[in-house]
Scaffold this motif. Structure first.
Motif, PDB file in Angstrom:
ATOM      1  N   ILE A  61      46.957  76.450  15.374  1.00  0.00           N
ATOM      2  CA  ILE A  61      46.002  77.303  14.666  1.00  0.00           C
ATOM      3  C   ILE A  61      44.852  77.660  15.593  1.00  0.00           C
ATOM      4  O   ILE A  61      44.428  76.853  16.427  1.00  0.00           O
ATOM      5  N   ALA A  62      44.361  78.891  15.447  1.00  0.00           N
ATOM      6  CA  ALA A  62      43.200  79.354  16.207  1.00  0.00           C
ATOM      7  C   ALA A  62      42.367  80.247  15.309  1.00  0.00           C
ATOM      8  O   ALA A  62      42.897  81.001  14.487  1.00  0.00           O
ATOM      9  N   LEU A  63      41.054  80.178  15.471  1.00  0.00           N
ATOM     10  CA  LEU A  63      40.157  81.020  14.692  1.00  0.00           C
ATOM     11  C   LEU A  63      40.100  82.418  15.281  1.00  0.00           C
ATOM     12  O   LEU A  63      40.228  82.606  16.496  1.00  0.00           O
ATOM     13  N   VAL A  64      39.892  83.403  14.426  1.00  0.00           N
ATOM     14  CA  VAL A  64      39.696  84.771  14.872  1.00  0.00           C
ATOM     15  C   VAL A  64      38.274  84.889  15.396  1.00  0.00           C
ATOM     16  O   VAL A  64      37.299  84.649  14.659  1.00  0.00           O
ATOM     17  N   GLU A  65      38.129  85.237  16.664  1.00  0.00           N
ATOM     18  CA  GLU A  65      36.801  85.283  17.277  1.00  0.00           C
ATOM     19  C   GLU A  65      35.944  86.350  16.611  1.00  0.00           C
ATOM     20  O   GLU A  65      36.368  87.484  16.391  1.00  0.00           O
ATOM     21  N   GLY A  66      34.715  85.961  16.259  1.00  0.00           N
ATOM     22  CA  GLY A  66      33.775  86.888  15.655  1.00  0.00           C
ATOM     23  C   GLY A  66      33.847  86.992  14.152  1.00  0.00           C
ATOM     24  O   GLY A  66      32.991  87.625  13.533  1.00  0.00           O
ATOM     25  N   ALA A  67      34.848  86.376  13.528  1.00  0.00           N
ATOM     26  CA  ALA A  67      34.986  86.430  12.075  1.00  0.00           C
ATOM     27  C   ALA A  67      34.060  85.412  11.425  1.00  0.00           C
ATOM     28  O   ALA A  67      33.733  84.381  12.015  1.00  0.00           O
ATOM     29  N   PRO A  68      33.616  85.667  10.205  1.00  0.00           N
ATOM     30  CA  PRO A  68      32.750  84.701   9.518  1.00  0.00           C
ATOM     31  C   PRO A  68      33.489  83.392   9.283  1.00  0.00           C
ATOM     32  O   PRO A  68      34.705  83.382   9.051  1.00  0.00           O
TER      33      PRO A  68
END
Length: 313
Positions: free
Chosen positions: A44-51
């Motif tokens: 899993i990885a977070l979407v950069e710049g998303a809240p």
């Protein structure tokens, strides 16, 4: 192999739409983001710049599927009080088997590196409702036939250099082997520097069945290396057990080489612990601002789930 990617794309576009799953979280806070044995979360990885915050995240997950028409990557939208929205994306390019790890490329929104269990790294761009492989996969430095990888992380230090950290998963008495090197995205995909750090690592819990000493890892902004560990009796119904640990530190020396200082087994205490009664096999971790963890599971026949948890509460 490009042809396989096109086959997957056509099939998924026809059969896998954006799907909300389970209207509410389970009593223990877990939310289902994949059903059945093909719906596990292996990275899993977070979407950069998303809240991002408690109950709030946009993420990309990989699935460890192997068949030509099985999903490899999905986006997950998490919002407080709402069901997760999961979209399985068509995969365009060289088709991997058994993706086990994923991280965001710092400073390049929409760009990710995914790693398969045999130790090959894929530069993937997620845009316009699809996952596109840029270039051919690249072997991780030090990869050997027979290695089994389940973790990979990217970390950018204060100087702007990016470092990769990855590990074999280990099994029982066989410790995980953690390596670190500088990395950049070049004309032919990820370009790794020489391995400057190598260290073996084992956990005290789980301590039975087939223990995977590192099932995923991420590096926090301050260099803390966070790892998950899991046990699997090799029965698709479990029971599974898992834990998350502060494993030590990644630092950079004056020569700009990565240095690992991981803790010995006797110095480790779980930040988070899931017993066989919980029956969760954590194979994916991400960290939100404020030291909030997002854990993902590959629970085999029970699919994949995610939960938020404060780190070190």
């Amino acid at each position: 192999m490009i042809r396989n990617g096109i086959i997957v794309s056509a099939f998924l576009c026809a059969s896998l739409a954006t799907t909300p799953l389970s209207a509410a979280a389970a009593p223990d806070g877990w939310q289902r983001v994949g059903s059945g044995i093909q719906g596990g979360v292996s990275g899993i990885a977070l979407v950069e710049g998303a809240p991002a915050g408690r109950g709030l995240a946009d993420a990309v997950v990989v699935r460890d599927n192997k068949g030509d028409r099985e999903s490899r990557l999905a986006t997950v939208r998490l919002r407080p009080g709402q069901a997760p929205v999961v979209e399985e994306l068509p995969w365009l390019g060289t088709l991997p088997a058994d993706l086990e790890a994923l991280d965001t490329v710092p400073g390049l929104p929409g760009h990710y590196v995914a790693v398969a269990s045999r130790g090959h790294a894929y530069h993937v761009v997620v845009a316009d409702g699809r996952a596109t492989v840029e270039h051919e996969p690249v072997a991780l430095p030090g990869r050997r036939d027979g290695d089994n990888y389940e973790s990979f992380a990217l970390h950018r230090d204060r100087s702007g250099r990016t470092f990769a950290v990855w590990a074999t998963r280990g099994s029982g008495d066989q410790k995980a082997v953690v390596r670190a090197a500088s990395v950049r995205l070049g004309a032919n995909g990820p370009e790794f520097g020489m391995v400057s750090a190598r260290q073996e690592f084992a956990v005290p819990f789980p301590d039975e069945d087939e223990v995977r000493h590192i099932s995923d890892l991420k590096v926090l902004d301050d260099g803390t290396v966070l790892v998950s560990a899991a046990s699997d009796p090799n029965v698709d119904d479990g029971p599974f057990a898992s834990a998350v640990y502060d494993a030590g530190r990644l630092t950079v020396n004056p020569a700009h080489d990565a240095v690992l200082r991981l803790k010995p087994v006797w110095a480790l205490a779980p930040l988070s612990r899931f017993t066989k009664q919980d029956n969760r096999k954590i194979e994916a971790i991400a960290v939100l601002p404020g030291r909030l963890g997002l854990w993902g599971t590959d629970d085999e026949n029970f699919g994949g789930s995610v939960t938020f948890e404060r780190i070190g509460r």
